[in-house]
Design an enzyme around this catalytic site. Structure first.
Site, mmCIF file in Angstrom:
data_model
loop_
_atom_site.group_PDB
_atom_site.id
_atom_site.type_symbol
_atom_site.label_atom_id
_atom_site.label_comp_id
_atom_site.label_asym_id
_atom_site.label_seq_id
_atom_site.Cartn_x
_atom_site.Cartn_y
_atom_site.Cartn_z
ATOM 1 N N ASP A 212 0.914 -17.372 -4.557
ATOM 2 C CA ASP A 212 1.624 -16.493 -5.212
ATOM 3 C C ASP A 212 0.723 -15.657 -6.268
ATOM 4 O OD1 ASP A 212 3.368 -14.750 -6.440
ATOM 5 O OD2 ASP A 212 4.370 -16.275 -7.621
ATOM 6 N N ASP B 125 0.793 -1.241 -0.042
ATOM 7 C CA ASP B 125 -0.076 0.019 0.130
ATOM 8 C C ASP B 125 0.847 1.194 -0.215
ATOM 9 O OD1 ASP B 125 0.802 -0.581 2.529
ATOM 10 O OD2 ASP B 125 -0.643 0.732 3.448
ATOM 11 N N GLU C 151 1.661 -10.225 0.531
ATOM 12 C CA GLU C 151 2.182 -8.748 0.336
ATOM 13 C C GLU C 151 3.671 -8.669 0.823
ATOM 14 O OE1 GLU C 151 -0.587 -6.283 2.532
ATOM 15 O OE2 GLU C 151 0.318 -4.271 1.738
ATOM 16 N N HIS D 168 1.686 -8.636 -3.718
ATOM 17 C CA HIS D 168 0.506 -7.841 -3.521
ATOM 18 C C HIS D 168 1.202 -6.268 -3.485
ATOM 19 C CE1 HIS D 168 -3.580 -6.576 -2.382
ATOM 20 N NE2 HIS D 168 -3.003 -5.597 -1.664
#
Ligand code: G3I
Ligand code: 9MR
Length: 570
Positions: free
Chosen positions: A540, A184, A549, A494
């Protein structure tokens, strides 16, 4: 040789070849039976692999010209069947040659090639630190440093709005720089400071790790260690997170997570959110530690860090119990913690070492279990250990009874970890696999590394090596979990940049969270292997934020462990 002989040779090679060809096409993780450290091993280190084959069979180490250079028998190992697999164990520690090798087992295929060499993990160590450079915000990543992963300036963070939870209501705030937390685009004081603290430990213990010029970052060749340069990028941002009263804001974030777009396309308004005890204590700790590390290279910066640390500590004295919870309207990472005793132990330890002011010792003496090991969410409980590691690194002036209590606590936990490793399938210390389980493995390795530094017991050093083997492929998934490293690394982490840059390979040097038996992302589309055992719950896939992530506080202990091994296995 005449044509007839040529044909005969061609026939012989055709008959022999399929076995080898099969090796090349085997897919570790899917069908691969060889769970090795996919990077390799040190000539003088332990060398172990787990193989899905019957104990008693012969295994061989084979060199590049397919010569057998070592043979042994596969043995039965720990009785645990946590992985749901039938395993056997190959130990080729006695082979001390250098080069490129494969393992093979009678009637089976071959492993992927791996290296045996001195400094075999140096490239991975450099990559794991460079991974932080790739997470820098508020700056363009130039092609000369970032290669194909270069990207434009993004997230200047100079016009942030205040969420009322910050204690402010009007105007703009400026808090540029720092690293993205993970996949993020937000930044969280608690986790940033925690991760910096872990790597400052490496800088204190092994100042020659990552010397100037080793990383090709913008500051390379400025005369200072590249590790210190990279850490300062985060420290400088962290300094902006301290409010005038000494307390630290909890995070800089959008209201909800951005979509999978490149950083410069993630343009939603960002806010200064929260102010709390855990963030402020982690900040105090890493700033007091930074004072020591930067004192000789950059005294002004160091002095600034120490003032900030003391102000943060004083804020904690006035606000010892401010729990952070996401306020209404904000749904990004919470990093919520209710127990501040470990963060306080860390801050008190770093401040005591730096200042020798006796007020700090009381907070260390108060804790019954100075060293602890748990699993899950290391940012909630591991910080206290960092303080004890620092105290044992700087024991001068510690009361003798406290010092022996700390040492005893460390070796007791390290011995428990050895027992767990002796009993578990992949000789790993963890039996319950939470979100970020790879960092649990590596945190255990940090404890074992400290125990080795304390008394030189080789079992601890070997155990750190085996945990490193787990991370790079000796595990029930067959993956080497650091992007770009090993024969079967994650390809679909991620991570918003990797997911939107149209480049096949993910950004390198980033550690996937690893197996997570709780699979909190299934409802968002992650699909885990069928009938996976807890330690196989890894996908994955980009959708799998709960197992795939990447995150600062997972890469940081990997940096520590690789740096420790590079300095210790000789
Ligand atoms: O402890 C409970 C356990 O008792 C329960 O059985 C199990 C199953 O529900 O859950 C356990 O708690 C989990 C906890 O991690 C323990 O590890 C929570 O469900 C789980 O939500 C929590 O995950 C955290 C995650 O954020 C969600 O909040 C991770 O620790 C944390 O590392 C992760 O951090 C995120 C940031 O918020 C945002 N940036 C990325 C970063 C990494 O994914
Ligand atoms: O993408 C988010 C990831 O960076 C966070 O660590 C994770 C923590 O909860 O959440 C991810 O966002 C997901 C959200 O929580 C639920 N809906 C799907 C989102 C991912 O696409």
């Amino acid at each position: 040789m005449n044509t007839k002989w040529h044909l005969l040779w061609a026939l012989v090679i055709y008959v022999i070849q399929p076995q080898f060809a099969c090796a090349q096409s085997a897919e570790p993780g899917e069908t691969g039976r060889f769970r090795i450290n996919q990077i390799g091993y040190y000539p003088k280190g332990e060398k172990k692999a787990v193989i899905l084959a019957n104990p008693g069979q012969k295994f061989s180490v084979i060199d590049e010209s397919q010569r057998v250079v070592f043979q042994g028998n596969l043995s039965t190992g720990p009785m645990s069947r946590l992985s749901g697999e039938k395993l056997s164990y190959a130990d080729f520690t006695d082979f001390t040659g250098s080069g490129t090798f494969r393992l093979s087992v009678e009637d089976l295929d071959y492993s992927a090639p791996f290296q045996i060499a001195g400094e075999v993990f140096e490239p991975a160590l450099k990559a794991a630190v460079k991974g932080f450079y790739y997470l820098r915000m508020s700056t363009p990543l130039l092609a000369q440093n970032a290669g194909q992963w270069s990207r434009p300036m993004a997230h200047p963070d100079t016009a942030l709005l205040f969420d009322p939870s910050s204690g402010h209501h009007e105007g703009f705030y400026s808090s540029p720089g720092g690293w993205y937390d993970a996949g993020d685009y937000n930044k969280y004081t608690l986790n940033g400071a925690f991760s910096v603290g872990i790597m400052l430990a490496l800088a204190e213990e092994y100042p020659r790790a990552l010397p100037d010029g080793s990383l090709n970052i913008p500051e390379s060749n400025n005369g200072e260690s590249d590790l210190l340069d990279e850490l300062r990028y985060e420290l400088q941002w962290l300094l902006t997170m301290q409010d005038a009263d000494g307390g630290c804001f909890h995070k800089i974030t959008t209201k909800k997570f951005e979509g999978f777009v490149m950083p410069h396309q993630a343009l939603n308004q960002r806010y200064v959110v929260g102010k709390g005890t855990a963030a402020t204590l982690n900040f105090a700790a890493c700033m007091a530690q930074a004072y020591r590390v930067y004192q000789s290279v950059n005294p002004d910066f160091a002095a600034h860090c120490l003032v900030a640390a003391r102000n943060a500590w004083d804020w904690d004295r006035r606000h010892p119990d401010v729990v952070f919870r996401n306020p209404a309207g904000i749904s990004t990472g919470e990093y919520g913690d209710r127990d501040f005793t470990d963060e306080r132990q860390w801050a008190a330890a770093e401040l005591w070492i730096t200042t020798h002011d006796p007020q700090f010792l009381a907070y260390i003496e108060a804790r019954k279990t100075p060293i602890e090991f748990r699993v899950g969410s290391n940012w909630q409980w591991f910080a206290g250990n960092l303080g004890i590691f620092s105290l044992l690194r700087h024991p001068g002036g510690l009361p003798e009874s406290l010092r022996s209590k700390l040492e005893h606590s460390l070796t007791r936990v390290a011995d428990d970890l050895l027992l767990s490793m002796d009993s578990l399938d992949y000789r790993q210390p963890v039996r319950t696999f939470h979100w970020g389980s790879n960092s649990d493995e590596l945190d255990a390795a940090m404890i074992l590394a400290q125990a080795y530094r304390l008394n030189g017991n080789k079992s601890y050093l070997d155990a750190v090596g085996e945990i490193n083997d787990y991370i790079f492929g000796k595990n029930a998934t067959g993956y080497s979990f650091l992007t770009g490293y090993g024969s079967h690394p994650p390809m679909h982490i991620h991570h918003r940049q990797s997911g939107s840059d149209s480049i096949k390979d993910p950004v390198p040097g980033l550690l996937a969270g690893g197996p997570n038996q709780f699979k909190q992302d299934v409802r968002s589309g992650a699909v885990y292997p069928d009938k996976a055992s807890p330690m196989q719950c890894y996908a994955d896939q980009q959708a799998s934020y709960a197992s795939n992530e990447i995150c600062l506080n997972w890469n940081a202990p990997l940096v520590y462990v690789l740096g420790f091994l590079e300095a210790s296995v000789r």
